[in-house]
Design a protein around this motif. Sequence first.
Motif, mmCIF file in Angstrom:
data_model
loop_
_atom_site.group_PDB
_atom_site.id
_atom_site.type_symbol
_atom_site.label_atom_id
_atom_site.label_comp_id
_atom_site.label_asym_id
_atom_site.label_seq_id
_atom_site.Cartn_x
_atom_site.Cartn_y
_atom_site.Cartn_z
ATOM 1 N N GLU A 80 -19.558 -8.372 -26.946
ATOM 2 C CA GLU A 80 -18.895 -8.653 -28.217
ATOM 3 C C GLU A 80 -18.127 -9.971 -28.167
ATOM 4 N N ASP A 81 -17.655 -10.367 -26.992
ATOM 5 C CA ASP A 81 -17.017 -11.681 -26.870
ATOM 6 C C ASP A 81 -18.021 -12.801 -27.117
ATOM 7 N N GLU A 82 -19.255 -12.612 -26.639
ATOM 8 C CA GLU A 82 -20.247 -13.685 -26.711
ATOM 9 C C GLU A 82 -21.107 -13.646 -27.974
ATOM 10 N N LEU A 83 -21.378 -12.449 -28.474
ATOM 11 C CA LEU A 83 -22.291 -12.343 -29.617
ATOM 12 C C LEU A 83 -21.640 -11.796 -30.886
ATOM 13 N N GLY A 84 -20.468 -11.191 -30.757
ATOM 14 C CA GLY A 84 -19.812 -10.618 -31.920
ATOM 15 C C GLY A 84 -19.933 -9.110 -31.959
ATOM 16 N N PRO A 85 -19.293 -8.467 -32.943
ATOM 17 C CA PRO A 85 -19.295 -7.012 -33.056
ATOM 18 C C PRO A 85 -20.716 -6.445 -33.172
ATOM 19 N N LEU A 86 -20.906 -5.288 -32.591
ATOM 20 C CA LEU A 86 -22.237 -4.673 -32.583
ATOM 21 C C LEU A 86 -22.527 -3.948 -33.893
ATOM 22 N N ASP A 87 -23.701 -4.210 -34.423
ATOM 23 C CA ASP A 87 -24.184 -3.516 -35.616
ATOM 24 C C ASP A 87 -25.159 -2.400 -35.257
ATOM 25 N N LEU A 88 -25.860 -2.563 -34.135
ATOM 26 C CA LEU A 88 -26.907 -1.628 -33.740
ATOM 27 C C LEU A 88 -26.879 -1.438 -32.232
ATOM 28 N N VAL A 89 -27.019 -0.181 -31.801
ATOM 29 C CA VAL A 89 -27.173 0.141 -30.385
ATOM 30 C C VAL A 89 -28.428 0.988 -30.227
ATOM 31 N N VAL A 90 -29.255 0.617 -29.269
ATOM 32 C CA VAL A 90 -30.449 1.409 -28.948
ATOM 33 C C VAL A 90 -30.281 1.933 -27.524
ATOM 34 N N ASN A 91 -30.036 3.242 -27.417
ATOM 35 C CA ASN A 91 -29.868 3.895 -26.123
ATOM 36 C C ASN A 91 -31.238 4.242 -25.561
ATOM 37 N N ASN A 124 -21.494 7.462 -22.646
ATOM 38 C CA ASN A 124 -20.619 6.360 -22.243
ATOM 39 C C ASN A 124 -20.739 5.182 -23.202
ATOM 40 N N VAL A 125 -21.981 4.841 -23.563
ATOM 41 C CA VAL A 125 -22.182 3.712 -24.480
ATOM 42 C C VAL A 125 -21.575 4.017 -25.846
ATOM 43 N N ASP A 126 -21.864 5.208 -26.356
ATOM 44 C CA ASP A 126 -21.399 5.555 -27.700
ATOM 45 C C ASP A 126 -19.878 5.625 -27.777
ATOM 46 N N ARG A 127 -19.250 6.203 -26.763
ATOM 47 C CA ARG A 127 -17.782 6.291 -26.777
ATOM 48 C C ARG A 127 -17.140 4.905 -26.695
ATOM 49 N N THR A 128 -17.875 3.959 -26.147
ATOM 50 C CA THR A 128 -17.360 2.598 -26.067
ATOM 51 C C THR A 128 -17.523 1.852 -27.382
ATOM 52 N N VAL A 129 -18.663 2.001 -28.038
ATOM 53 C CA VAL A 129 -18.934 1.201 -29.238
ATOM 54 C C VAL A 129 -18.457 1.854 -30.529
ATOM 55 N N LEU A 130 -18.330 3.184 -30.542
ATOM 56 C CA LEU A 130 -18.027 3.856 -31.808
ATOM 57 C C LEU A 130 -16.647 3.534 -32.383
ATOM 58 N N VAL A 134 -16.537 2.484 -36.241
ATOM 59 C CA VAL A 134 -15.784 3.287 -37.207
ATOM 60 C C VAL A 134 -14.713 2.440 -37.890
ATOM 61 N N SER A 135 -14.013 1.621 -37.136
ATOM 62 C CA SER A 135 -12.956 0.795 -37.736
ATOM 63 C C SER A 135 -13.527 -0.224 -38.715
ATOM 64 N N ARG A 136 -14.760 -0.701 -38.443
ATOM 65 C CA ARG A 136 -15.395 -1.655 -39.353
ATOM 66 C C ARG A 136 -16.116 -0.966 -40.511
ATOM 67 N N GLY A 137 -16.334 0.335 -40.381
ATOM 68 C CA GLY A 137 -17.003 1.092 -41.434
ATOM 69 C C GLY A 137 -18.492 0.848 -41.502
ATOM 70 N N LEU A 177 -19.528 10.860 -38.600
ATOM 71 C CA LEU A 177 -19.764 9.425 -38.510
ATOM 72 C C LEU A 177 -20.272 8.868 -39.834
ATOM 73 N N ALA A 178 -21.203 9.589 -40.474
ATOM 74 C CA ALA A 178 -21.751 9.107 -41.745
ATOM 75 C C ALA A 178 -20.654 8.950 -42.789
ATOM 76 N N GLU A 179 -19.654 9.827 -42.736
ATOM 77 C CA GLU A 179 -18.535 9.731 -43.671
ATOM 78 C C GLU A 179 -17.729 8.457 -43.451
ATOM 79 N N ARG A 180 -17.925 7.848 -42.289
ATOM 80 C CA ARG A 180 -17.211 6.623 -41.943
ATOM 81 C C ARG A 180 -18.146 5.407 -41.920
ATOM 82 N N GLY A 181 -19.351 5.571 -42.453
ATOM 83 C CA GLY A 181 -20.272 4.453 -42.573
ATOM 84 C C GLY A 181 -21.111 4.172 -41.352
ATOM 85 N N VAL A 182 -21.111 5.087 -40.377
ATOM 86 C CA VAL A 182 -21.866 4.906 -39.144
ATOM 87 C C VAL A 182 -22.958 5.970 -39.074
ATOM 88 N N HIS A 183 -24.161 5.555 -38.670
ATOM 89 C CA HIS A 183 -25.307 6.459 -38.693
ATOM 90 C C HIS A 183 -25.968 6.513 -37.323
#
Length: 272
Positions: A80-91, A124-130, A134-137, A177-183
């Motif tokens: 996120e420092d180098e590319l910006g906030p994450l919009d998509l994660v593929v586990n 681990n990934v989801d708990r880090t990025v969510l 969620v804050s960005r909606g 999550l969907a109620e907060r704009g995350v799917h």
Amino acid sequence: MSSATLAGTTALVTGAARGIGRAVAERLGREGAAVALLGRGATSLEAVHTALTERGTRTVAVVADVTDPEAVRRAVGRVEDELGPLDLVVNNAGLIDAAEVPFWEADAAQWWDVVETNLRGPVNVDRTVLPGMVSRGRGRIVNLSSGFAVSADPHYSAYTTSKSALLRLTDTIARPLAERGVHVFDISPGAVPTDMTAGMAMFADKTDWYDVDFFLNAVVAVAEGRLDALSGRFLHAGKDDLDALAARAEEIAAIDARTMHLRPYGPDDPQR
């Protein structure tokens, strides 16, 4: 030729050094996304990084083991420092049982390695990025699923257990999550030819492989928001007409289809 529909978005792909993970990273790059590559092998990861860079994709490669929560936190921070906030994660990072044997004959350490990679890794990934999503909606997560998640194979007890548990996790967190704009989605690519499937005895003589493009198209559809109404549902990229399913999303939700259920034995079953 790409229409760059994902320009301005940032994606993270785990297990990105080879197989489906590399294919996902390359496709997202062609669609215009900035792509972060996460994997355990520095050399193989760097090869993907070089290929994407040469094609003009903004990308960063980070060596990390998804089963290590601190390593994941450091990796996501750098991304996120180098590319910006994450919009998509593929586990995508995953392992398969080393041998086709009954559960009680499986190597215990390897059995747990499979479960930890396939379940604890996405956790681990989801708990880090969510929290950030969620804050960005906004945000979307794709978990690489399998037909084994819904149809157990006794020869692959660790893989089946991990994918079924991941499916239940997705089902559990999808609504709040969907109620907060995350799917969040569990999508099976079907059996596609990779190093992993090549080593599975059950596929030794297989010739009718699924085309990985079905899965890649599904990931792009998720990233574009076209499947948001199906958040929390099990999808099979090789079998499903995803646009048709999305059109029936209200109907599917009304009967709670494509989620895990206990099948009742009849109308008088108290668990019905």
